[in-house]
Design a protein around this motif. Structure first.
Motif, short mmCIF file in Angstrom:
data_model
loop_
_atom_site.label_atom_id
_atom_site.label_comp_id
_atom_site.label_asym_id
_atom_site.label_seq_id
_atom_site.Cartn_x
_atom_site.Cartn_y
_atom_site.Cartn_z
N THR A 63 0.84 -1.21 0.00
CA THR A 63 0.00 0.00 0.00
C THR A 63 0.87 1.26 0.00
O THR A 63 0.49 2.29 0.55
N ALA A 64 2.04 1.13 -0.61
CA ALA A 64 2.98 2.26 -0.65
C ALA A 64 2.43 3.43 -1.46
O ALA A 64 1.63 3.25 -2.39
N ILE A 65 2.84 4.62 -1.11
CA ILE A 65 2.47 5.83 -1.85
C ILE A 65 3.35 5.92 -3.09
O ILE A 65 4.58 5.88 -2.99
N LYS A 66 2.74 6.04 -4.26
CA LYS A 66 3.50 6.07 -5.51
C LYS A 66 4.00 7.49 -5.79
O LYS A 66 3.20 8.42 -5.83
N ILE A 67 5.30 7.60 -6.00
CA ILE A 67 5.88 8.89 -6.37
C ILE A 67 6.59 8.76 -7.71
O ILE A 67 7.15 7.70 -8.04
#
Length: 213
Positions: free
Chosen positions: A158-162
């Motif tokens: 559920t990582a934040i995509k950058i």
């Protein structure tokens, strides 16, 4: 061909299309759209629109601009591609709003969704109460919202995509994640920036690395 056969073929086609769509990754979808001249999200057209009509760009268009920067010509890293970046960063370190605002529009013309440009500029505009380019503040807020909407950052899954490998430094501050040490982890050929302050962790997926995997 009988009616039942036609119905079977129709539903088989629908299921096949759904399976194919489901197998397309987030980055692949972005790439397909921004490189397709017939798409409404074709990157060169979006770039022209946001530069000529900066106040009429939608949230969805900003999403394709932000994540589409991964595939644009050049390295995708502002500090390597932009000849003005070094001067701009020195001005940011010195908190020199006059210089920051002087170079901002050159930077944004090349990459109008760069967080490392938008954040110090909006901060300067707030300090000097400038309203001429107030749409930049709106743009920044929308970008932050859509980036944080990609995940909660609690795990790799559920990582934040950058899209820019520096953006985690800015976003973790917005999320009130203080201090911490950064390490890098991989999973299924994907790269993650993991910040750990001894109490909690926050995960960012570096989509920028996707094109090299």
């Amino acid at each position: 061909m009988g009616q039942l056969s036609q119905i079977f073929i129709f539903f088989t086609s629908v299921l096949f299309a759904q399976e194919n769509q489901g197998s397309i990754t987030f980055e692949e979808k972005i790439k397909l759209e921004i490189e397709n001249p017939s798409s409404q999200y074709f990157y060169p057209n979006l770039l022209t629109k946001i530069n000529e009509l900066p106040e009429s760009t939608s949230q969805e268009e900003l999403k394709f601009l932000y994540y589409g920067q991964i595939y644009k010509k050049g390295s995708g890293l502002s500090f390597l591609d932009n000849p003005n970046e070094d001067t701009f960063r020195k001005a940011v370190m010195q908190k020199n709003c006059n210089k920051i605002l002087k170079f901002v529009y050159l930077n944004l013309k090349q990459n109008p969704v760069l967080l490392t440009t938008l954040m110090p500029v909006c901060d300067c505009q707030s300090k000097i109460k400038a309203t001429e380019k107030d749409y930049l503040n709106t743009r920044l807020k929308i970008l932050i919202e859509l980036i944080l909407d990609t995940g909660n950052g609690y795990s790799k899954e559920t990582a934040i995509k950058i899209a820019n490998i520096e953006d985690d430094l800015l976003l973790k501050e917005i999320l009130k994640f203080k201090d911490g040490k950064e390490t890098f982890e991989t999973l299924n050929n994907r790269t993650f920036s993991v910040w750990n302050n001894g109490i909690e962790k926050i995960y960012f997926e570096d989509s920028w690395n996707y094109k090299y995997n």
